[in-house]
Write a protein that holds these residues in place. Structure first.
Motif, mmCIF file in Angstrom:
data_model
loop_
_atom_site.group_PDB
_atom_site.id
_atom_site.type_symbol
_atom_site.label_atom_id
_atom_site.label_comp_id
_atom_site.label_asym_id
_atom_site.label_seq_id
_atom_site.Cartn_x
_atom_site.Cartn_y
_atom_site.Cartn_z
ATOM 1 N N PHE A 137 0.822 -1.214 0.000
ATOM 2 C CA PHE A 137 0.000 0.000 0.000
ATOM 3 C C PHE A 137 0.852 1.258 0.000
ATOM 4 O O PHE A 137 0.430 2.287 -0.529
ATOM 5 C CB PHE A 137 -0.972 -0.020 1.184
ATOM 6 C CG PHE A 137 -2.212 -0.811 0.916
ATOM 7 C CD1 PHE A 137 -3.332 -0.205 0.353
ATOM 8 C CD2 PHE A 137 -2.267 -2.166 1.197
ATOM 9 C CE1 PHE A 137 -4.483 -0.935 0.081
ATOM 10 C CE2 PHE A 137 -3.407 -2.905 0.928
ATOM 11 C CZ PHE A 137 -4.521 -2.288 0.373
ATOM 12 N N LEU A 138 2.046 1.200 0.577
ATOM 13 C CA LEU A 138 2.945 2.350 0.522
ATOM 14 C C LEU A 138 3.348 2.642 -0.921
ATOM 15 O O LEU A 138 3.328 3.796 -1.373
ATOM 16 C CB LEU A 138 4.189 2.073 1.370
ATOM 17 C CG LEU A 138 5.295 3.141 1.327
ATOM 18 C CD1 LEU A 138 4.766 4.473 1.849
ATOM 19 C CD2 LEU A 138 6.514 2.689 2.120
ATOM 20 N N VAL A 139 3.706 1.599 -1.658
ATOM 21 C CA VAL A 139 4.075 1.785 -3.070
ATOM 22 C C VAL A 139 2.883 2.283 -3.876
ATOM 23 O O VAL A 139 3.015 3.184 -4.714
ATOM 24 C CB VAL A 139 4.620 0.465 -3.657
ATOM 25 C CG1 VAL A 139 4.856 0.600 -5.158
ATOM 26 C CG2 VAL A 139 5.916 0.063 -2.955
ATOM 27 N N LEU A 140 1.707 1.723 -3.610
ATOM 28 C CA LEU A 140 0.506 2.172 -4.320
ATOM 29 C C LEU A 140 0.203 3.634 -4.022
ATOM 30 O O LEU A 140 -0.228 4.387 -4.909
ATOM 31 C CB LEU A 140 -0.692 1.296 -3.940
ATOM 32 C CG LEU A 140 -0.646 -0.152 -4.440
ATOM 33 C CD1 LEU A 140 -1.790 -0.958 -3.841
ATOM 34 C CD2 LEU A 140 -0.706 -0.202 -5.968
ATOM 35 N N VAL A 180 -2.295 5.787 -6.646
ATOM 36 C CA VAL A 180 -3.544 5.048 -6.848
ATOM 37 C C VAL A 180 -4.203 4.653 -5.528
ATOM 38 O O VAL A 180 -5.312 4.110 -5.536
ATOM 39 C CB VAL A 180 -3.315 3.788 -7.718
ATOM 40 C CG1 VAL A 180 -2.869 4.180 -9.112
ATOM 41 C CG2 VAL A 180 -2.313 2.847 -7.067
ATOM 42 N N TYR A 181 -3.534 4.912 -4.407
ATOM 43 C CA TYR A 181 -4.166 4.717 -3.104
ATOM 44 C C TYR A 181 -4.215 6.056 -2.392
ATOM 45 O O TYR A 181 -3.180 6.677 -2.131
ATOM 46 C CB TYR A 181 -3.402 3.702 -2.250
ATOM 47 C CG TYR A 181 -4.005 3.529 -0.868
ATOM 48 C CD1 TYR A 181 -5.224 2.881 -0.697
ATOM 49 C CD2 TYR A 181 -3.362 4.028 0.265
ATOM 50 C CE1 TYR A 181 -5.786 2.735 0.558
ATOM 51 C CE2 TYR A 181 -3.907 3.875 1.529
ATOM 52 C CZ TYR A 181 -5.128 3.230 1.669
ATOM 53 O OH TYR A 181 -5.680 3.091 2.923
ATOM 54 N N GLY A 189 -7.832 4.242 -10.056
ATOM 55 C CA GLY A 189 -6.865 4.487 -11.124
ATOM 56 C C GLY A 189 -6.714 3.265 -12.004
ATOM 57 O O GLY A 189 -7.653 2.479 -12.182
ATOM 58 N N ASN A 190 -5.539 3.122 -12.581
ATOM 59 C CA ASN A 190 -5.245 2.026 -13.495
ATOM 60 C C ASN A 190 -5.447 0.674 -12.805
ATOM 61 O O ASN A 190 -4.826 0.393 -11.778
ATOM 62 C CB ASN A 190 -3.797 2.160 -13.987
ATOM 63 C CG ASN A 190 -3.496 1.244 -15.147
ATOM 64 O OD1 ASN A 190 -4.042 0.152 -15.252
ATOM 65 N ND2 ASN A 190 -2.615 1.687 -16.029
ATOM 66 N N THR A 191 -6.306 -0.186 -13.370
ATOM 67 C CA THR A 191 -6.591 -1.485 -12.745
ATOM 68 C C THR A 191 -5.371 -2.404 -12.732
ATOM 69 O O THR A 191 -5.323 -3.351 -11.946
ATOM 70 C CB THR A 191 -7.751 -2.188 -13.468
ATOM 71 O OG1 THR A 191 -7.441 -2.317 -14.858
ATOM 72 C CG2 THR A 191 -9.042 -1.413 -13.302
ATOM 73 N N LEU A 192 -4.395 -2.140 -13.593
ATOM 74 C CA LEU A 192 -3.162 -2.924 -13.530
ATOM 75 C C LEU A 192 -2.445 -2.701 -12.205
ATOM 76 O O LEU A 192 -1.712 -3.567 -11.728
ATOM 77 C CB LEU A 192 -2.232 -2.552 -14.686
ATOM 78 C CG LEU A 192 -2.686 -2.956 -16.092
ATOM 79 C CD1 LEU A 192 -1.690 -2.436 -17.124
ATOM 80 C CD2 LEU A 192 -2.814 -4.477 -16.191
ATOM 81 N N LEU A 193 -2.671 -1.527 -11.610
ATOM 82 C CA LEU A 193 -2.052 -1.198 -10.330
ATOM 83 C C LEU A 193 -2.982 -1.475 -9.151
ATOM 84 O O LEU A 193 -2.533 -1.942 -8.099
ATOM 85 C CB LEU A 193 -1.620 0.273 -10.316
ATOM 86 C CG LEU A 193 -0.560 0.677 -11.348
ATOM 87 C CD1 LEU A 193 -0.291 2.170 -11.262
ATOM 88 C CD2 LEU A 193 0.733 -0.102 -11.132
#
Length: 293
Positions: A108-111, A116-117, A245-249
């Motif tokens: 979640f930190l990276v997201l 996107v989070y 955001g982007n569903t890939l992410l």
């Protein structure tokens, strides 16, 4: 002497010979281990209304799953279930919980860094946040015993560790096929997670750390970050946030377990633990006999 040994080996009953087949062991072990869950939940739903079916059915089912797995190992595999021995259980569960929580926090930190989070605040602490732990413990125990203890264990003994890891991880991923939002990315992420769990089991020869990691991951995604777990709808947890955001992410309807970020992070950790596990396995093997010159 050799003739007597051969005669004894060939005098095994048809049932004993059948039980020696790896596929039979896998199917029987999974059925025995899983059977307590629908049995207990079915009886509880017929006897009591929903408000009275809190905690105890899940905990009772978890205890019966533990007993069924031990019965399978003792009577079908004909060995001691050292992977579930109680000494060291608390320490290993704690290690697993910390690892699972750490992986979720890093994900979640990276997201959040990728935008996107969106973090929106903190909800009040309340005891209800702990209620899902009983169900998550049941799920963690059942799935780790079935996919790591039985499927990986039997396959690894029959075909080798590498084959066991690949087969058990892929089938673990495919077992989530009925979940909402299931995708190729979900297969990749869950297979990577399965590889991590198999590597932890191979490294420690214990299931408690795997169970802890499983519970820690699921609990933190759902009850800490209030996010979707394997396609199961998000609930109100400790933190208020939104994946957009982007569903890939984001992982889309399946949740972060179908995110590229999850695949890369868990895949990296899995590769590292697997390398250590395979190296320790190789080091533990006795050196081949070399005749004196």
């Amino acid at each position: 002497m050799m003739d007597n040994t051969l005669r004894l080996a060939t005098k095994k009953s048809p049932l004993a010979r059948l039980m020696a087949y790896p596929l039979v062991q896998i199917v029987l072990g999974m059925v025995l281990t899983f059977a307590a869950i629908p049995l207990v939940m079915g009886i509880a739903s017929h006897l009591l209304d929903k408000p009275y079916r809190i905690l105890w059915p899940q905990l009772l089912a978890a205890a019966l799953v533990w007993c069924a797995y031990r019965f399978y190992v003792r009577h079908i595999e004909k060995r001691q279930p050292v992977e579930l021995a109680l000494p060291g259980m608390a320490r290993e569960l704690g290690r697993g919980l910390l690892l699972g929580a750490g992986l979720v926090g890093l994900t979640f930190l990276v997201l959040a860094m990728l935008g996107v989070y969106q973090f929106n605040g903190v909800n009040a602490l309340h005891a209800a946040l702990l209620l899902p732990l009983a169900e998550l413990l049941l799920v963690g125990m059942a799935e780790e015993m079935m996919f790591r203890g039985i499927l990986f264990g039997v396959t690894a003994r029959a075909l080798g560790n590498k084959a066991g890891i690949v087969i058990s991880s892929l089938l673990f991923a495919l077992a989530h096929l009925p979940n909402a939002g299931f995708s190729l990315l979900a297969i990749a992420a869950i297979a990577a997670y399965g590889m991590l769990q198999a590597a932890l089991y191979l490294q420690t020869r214990r299931l408690w750390v795997c169970i802890g990691t499983h519970v820690g991951w699921n609990y933190c995604v759902s009850q800490v970050f209030s996010s979707t777990v394997s396609g199961h709808a998000a609930t109100g947890g400790l933190l208020r946030g939104e994946l957009a955001g982007n569903t890939l992410l984001t992982g889309g309807a399946f949740g972060v377990e179908a995110s590229l970020v999850t695949i890369l992070l868990i895949g990296t950790v899995a590769a590292y633990v697997l390398r250590l596990a395979l190296a320790s396995e190789k080091a533990a093997r006795p050196a081949p006999y070399a005749p004196r010159a």
